[in-house]
Design an enzyme around this catalytic site. Structure first.
Site, PDB file in Angstrom:
ATOM      1  N   LEU A 218    -163.475  78.568 -74.392  1.00 14.23           N
ATOM      2  CA  LEU A 218    -163.575  77.158 -73.452  1.00 14.23           C
ATOM      3  C   LEU A 218    -162.184  76.586 -73.636  1.00 14.23           C
ATOM      4  O   LEU A 218    -162.050  75.892 -72.152  1.00 14.23           O
ATOM      5  CB  LEU A 218    -164.520  76.398 -73.993  1.00 14.23           C
ATOM      6  CG  LEU A 218    -166.653  77.120 -74.630  1.00 14.23           C
ATOM      7  CD1 LEU A 218    -167.482  76.414 -75.298  1.00 14.23           C
ATOM      8  CD2 LEU A 218    -166.704  77.576 -73.617  1.00 14.23           C
TER       9      LEU A 218
ATOM     10  N   THR B 278    -165.611  69.727 -75.190  1.00 14.55           N
ATOM     11  CA  THR B 278    -165.213  71.502 -75.457  1.00 14.55           C
ATOM     12  C   THR B 278    -163.490  70.007 -74.450  1.00 14.55           C
ATOM     13  O   THR B 278    -162.647  70.200 -76.060  1.00 14.55           O
ATOM     14  CB  THR B 278    -164.596  72.000 -73.997  1.00 14.55           C
ATOM     15  OG1 THR B 278    -165.631  72.802 -73.638  1.00 14.55           O
ATOM     16  CG2 THR B 278    -163.394  73.717 -74.530  1.00 14.55           C
TER      17      THR B 278
ATOM     18  N   HIS C 120    -163.010  68.439 -78.454  1.00 11.60           N
ATOM     19  CA  HIS C 120    -162.531  69.195 -79.429  1.00 11.60           C
ATOM     20  C   HIS C 120    -161.644  69.538 -78.669  1.00 11.60           C
ATOM     21  O   HIS C 120    -160.761  69.039 -80.420  1.00 11.60           O
ATOM     22  CB  HIS C 120    -163.721  70.071 -79.089  1.00 11.60           C
ATOM     23  CG  HIS C 120    -163.609  71.047 -80.552  1.00 11.60           C
ATOM     24  ND1 HIS C 120    -164.150  71.675 -81.442  1.00 11.60           N
ATOM     25  CD2 HIS C 120    -162.640  72.571 -80.578  1.00 11.60           C
ATOM     26  CE1 HIS C 120    -163.604  72.662 -81.628  1.00 11.60           C
ATOM     27  NE2 HIS C 120    -162.765  73.200 -81.514  1.00 11.60           N
ATOM     28  N   GLU C 121    -161.281  69.677 -77.910  1.00 12.20           N
ATOM     29  CA  GLU C 121    -159.575  70.805 -78.308  1.00 12.20           C
ATOM     30  C   GLU C 121    -158.475  69.504 -78.359  1.00 12.20           C
ATOM     31  O   GLU C 121    -157.867  69.171 -79.308  1.00 12.20           O
ATOM     32  CB  GLU C 121    -158.739  70.826 -76.480  1.00 12.20           C
ATOM     33  CG  GLU C 121    -159.846  71.953 -76.357  1.00 12.20           C
ATOM     34  CD  GLU C 121    -160.053  72.867 -77.635  1.00 12.20           C
ATOM     35  OE1 GLU C 121    -158.983  73.425 -78.912  1.00 12.20           O
ATOM     36  OE2 GLU C 121    -160.717  73.812 -77.657  1.00 12.20           O
TER      37      GLU C 121
ATOM     38  N   HIS D 237    -157.925  68.136 -81.989  1.00 11.61           N
ATOM     39  CA  HIS D 237    -156.915  69.363 -82.261  1.00 11.61           C
ATOM     40  C   HIS D 237    -155.662  68.928 -81.910  1.00 11.61           C
ATOM     41  O   HIS D 237    -154.378  68.651 -83.126  1.00 11.61           O
ATOM     42  CB  HIS D 237    -157.268  71.107 -82.060  1.00 11.61           C
ATOM     43  CG  HIS D 237    -158.041  71.933 -82.341  1.00 11.61           C
ATOM     44  ND1 HIS D 237    -158.732  71.642 -83.624  1.00 11.61           N
ATOM     45  CD2 HIS D 237    -158.867  71.990 -81.756  1.00 11.61           C
ATOM     46  CE1 HIS D 237    -159.468  72.607 -83.597  1.00 11.61           C
ATOM     47  NE2 HIS D 237    -160.024  73.192 -82.269  1.00 11.61           N
TER      48      HIS D 237
ATOM     49  N   HIS E 261    -161.199  72.134 -87.368  1.00  7.90           N
ATOM     50  CA  HIS E 261    -162.164  72.254 -86.922  1.00  7.90           C
ATOM     51  C   HIS E 261    -162.904  72.328 -88.708  1.00  7.90           C
ATOM     52  O   HIS E 261    -161.998  72.560 -90.080  1.00  7.90           O
ATOM     53  CB  HIS E 261    -162.473  73.785 -87.284  1.00  7.90           C
ATOM     54  CG  HIS E 261    -162.155  74.870 -85.952  1.00  7.90           C
ATOM     55  ND1 HIS E 261    -161.530  75.492 -85.834  1.00  7.90           N
ATOM     56  CD2 HIS E 261    -162.407  73.764 -84.579  1.00  7.90           C
ATOM     57  CE1 HIS E 261    -161.286  75.624 -84.234  1.00  7.90           C
ATOM     58  NE2 HIS E 261    -162.060  74.924 -84.163  1.00  7.90           N
TER      59      HIS E 261
ATOM     60  N   VAL F  22    -160.465  66.700 -94.378  1.00 12.46           N
ATOM     61  CA  VAL F  22    -161.017  65.596 -94.383  1.00 12.46           C
ATOM     62  C   VAL F  22    -161.836  65.383 -95.325  1.00 12.46           C
ATOM     63  O   VAL F  22    -162.727  65.832 -95.817  1.00 12.46           O
ATOM     64  CB  VAL F  22    -161.336  65.201 -92.924  1.00 12.46           C
ATOM     65  CG1 VAL F  22    -162.483  63.933 -92.946  1.00 12.46           C
ATOM     66  CG2 VAL F  22    -160.443  65.333 -91.856  1.00 12.46           C
TER      67      VAL F  22
ATOM     68  N   THR G  71    -165.614  64.754 -94.515  1.00  7.34           N
ATOM     69  CA  THR G  71    -166.582  65.343 -93.492  1.00  7.34           C
ATOM     70  C   THR G  71    -167.231  66.796 -94.880  1.00  7.34           C
ATOM     71  O   THR G  71    -166.346  67.006 -95.560  1.00  7.34           O
ATOM     72  CB  THR G  71    -165.933  66.244 -92.590  1.00  7.34           C
ATOM     73  OG1 THR G  71    -164.375  66.869 -93.200  1.00  7.34           O
ATOM     74  CG2 THR G  71    -165.368  65.216 -91.396  1.00  7.34           C
TER      75      THR G  71
ATOM     76  N   GLN H 175    -168.180  72.635 -95.386  1.00  4.69           N
ATOM     77  CA  GLN H 175    -170.152  73.472 -94.740  1.00  4.69           C
ATOM     78  C   GLN H 175    -169.342  75.308 -95.026  1.00  4.69           C
ATOM     79  O   GLN H 175    -168.215  75.467 -95.378  1.00  4.69           O
ATOM     80  CB  GLN H 175    -170.364  73.311 -93.561  1.00  4.69           C
ATOM     81  CG  GLN H 175    -169.026  72.953 -92.572  1.00  4.69           C
ATOM     82  CD  GLN H 175    -169.755  72.433 -91.306  1.00  4.69           C
ATOM     83  OE1 GLN H 175    -169.697  71.279 -90.977  1.00  4.69           O
ATOM     84  NE2 GLN H 175    -169.021  73.597 -90.402  1.00  4.69           N
TER      85      GLN H 175
HETATM   86  N1  ARG Z   1    -162.158  76.566 -78.886  1.00  2.38           N
HETATM   87  C1  ARG Z   1    -163.527  76.622 -78.663  1.00  2.38           C
HETATM   88  C2  ARG Z   1    -164.508  77.236 -78.029  1.00  2.38           C
HETATM   89  O1  ARG Z   1    -163.520  77.879 -77.710  1.00  2.38           O
HETATM   90  C3  ARG Z   1    -164.162  75.212 -77.654  1.00  2.38           C
HETATM   91  C4  ARG Z   1    -165.624  74.844 -78.180  1.00  2.38           C
HETATM   92  C5  ARG Z   1    -165.988  73.491 -78.300  1.00  2.38           C
HETATM   93  N2  ARG Z   1    -167.701  73.052 -78.229  1.00  2.38           N
HETATM   94  C6  ARG Z   1    -168.147  72.900 -77.381  1.00  2.38           C
HETATM   95  N3  ARG Z   1    -169.350  73.007 -77.378  1.00  2.38           N
HETATM   96  N4  ARG Z   1    -167.990  72.470 -75.930  1.00  2.38           N
HETATM   97  O2  ARG Z   1    -165.299  77.997 -78.313  1.00  2.38           O
HETATM   98 ZN    ZN Z   2    -161.438  74.263 -82.057  1.00  4.43          ZN
HETATM   99 CA    CA Z   3    -164.077  67.506 -95.710  1.00  5.98          CA
END
Ligand code: ARG
Ligand code: ZN
Ligand code: CA
Length: 329
Positions: free
Chosen positions: A198, A234, A237-238, A241, A247, A259, A262, A265
């Protein structure tokens, strides 16, 4: 050079305060007597005590100089619009669109919808914020103090159907678009397709390099019709980073994301997990924060950063951080 200058300032300052101190002992009592009104004014000894301490302590003088230099830098940044008065920062964004079809040549409105989503998610004003479980409410980041402002959209037509994660889209010599001043601007490349990927990002150690920034496939950029990745998360999330977040599962079985707040997990989560979800790592069972932007769940299932993640991101954009150059000019 700057240090020398401040050294000179503090030296003259020190000598000025020496003469002040001398006059304190001899002339000042008389001076104070001159005005009877002054006699009844309250005194504050802070500055005098400070001068005495500075005179006798080189390390303290050094701290003082540094502090004033910092204060001056902040005031200057504020004046130049590099920081906002409420202490937040606003990152200038360049969006580079590489399209083959007209659909991939996404509209300005779609681009703005992504900027709006980033601003909502990073200020904790996202419409789904109330879905955070009570258990994690006090761990949620709240406003990260990081905002985004769209500065320029660059568009380029290409015959490339599909891109790989090899940074080709970031160089005109490989059919891409060169980054715009990546030290001072956050560059995003929107590309046709990357297969199952993504998006991807560079971390802050890449600050200012030609390939620094985030790549997102067009159909996941902003509000789209590509459920379950249709809400612009997406990029959220990026950008996490890009601002040094790992992650949440630490990219290993029961890995470490550096962190503290968090919960550890076992692995990544996908789809829309049901809360509560428990994982056991090193014999300790914990409730998993799968609704964190740094997990792999669907866009509609992620809606928070943690307080510890906020701290990590702020340290990157702080004046001492790797991405301190990201300021409006
Ligand atoms: N780098 C991750 C991927 O390509 C991004 C995930 C983002 N998650 C989302 N729910 N948009 O899978
Ligand atoms: Zn990622
Ligand atoms: Ca943690």
């Amino acid at each position: 050079m700057k240090k020398l200058l401040f050294g000179a300032i503090v030296l003259s300052f020190m000598s000025a305060c020496n003469s002040d101190n001398m006059s304190n002992q001899s002339e000042n009592p008389a001076k104070e007597d001159i005005s009877s009104a002054n006699m009844f004014k309250r005194g504050c000894a802070s500055e005098e005590v400070r001068q005495e301490a500075l005179k006798n302590n080189a390390e303290l003088r050094q701290r003082f100089v540094k502090l004033e230099a910092n204060t001056e830098k902040f005031a200057n940044d504020l004046k130049m619009g590099k920081v906002l008065a409420d202490g937040t920062i606003e990152i200038p964004v360049i969006v580079n669109v590489l399209y083959r079809t007209s659909t991939e040549n996404i509209s300005d409105a779609q681009i703005q919808s992504q900027i709006n989503t980033l601003n909502a998610d990073f200020s904790a004003t996202n419409s789904d914020i109330n879905k955070i479980p009570a258990e994690f409410a006090s761990t949620a980041s709240g406003n990260t103090g990081i905002k985004f402002r769209l500065v320029t959209v660059n568009r380029k037509s290409t015959t490339v159907r599909s891109w790989r994660t090899n940074d080709a889209m970031k160089k005109s010599s490989t059919k891409g678009i060169d980054a715009t001043d990546p030290t001072h601007y956050f560059n995003i490349w929107v590309v046709s397709d990357m297969g199952g990927i993504l998006g991807y990002a560079t971390f802050p150690e890449s600050s200012g390099l030609w390939n620094d920034g985030v790549v997102v496939a067009a159909k996941y950029f902003g509000n789209t019709s590509s459920a379950p990745y249709n809400l612009g998360r997406t990029a959220t999330h990026e950008v996490g980073h890009y601002l040094n977040l790992r992650h949440i599962w630490g990219d290993a079985n029961c890995g470490n994301d550096l962190v503290a707040d968090t919960p550890t997990q076992t692995t990544a989560n996908y789809g829309k997990p049901t809360y509560p979800l428990y994982n056991t790592c090193s014999g300790v069972q914990r409730s998993v924060m799968f609704m964190n932007y740094m997990d792999y769940v669907d866009d509609a299932a992620m809606f928070m950063f943690s307080s510890g993640q906020k701290t990590r991101m702020q340290s990157v954009v702080a004046s001492s951080g790797a991405r301190s150059g990201l300021r409006l000019y």
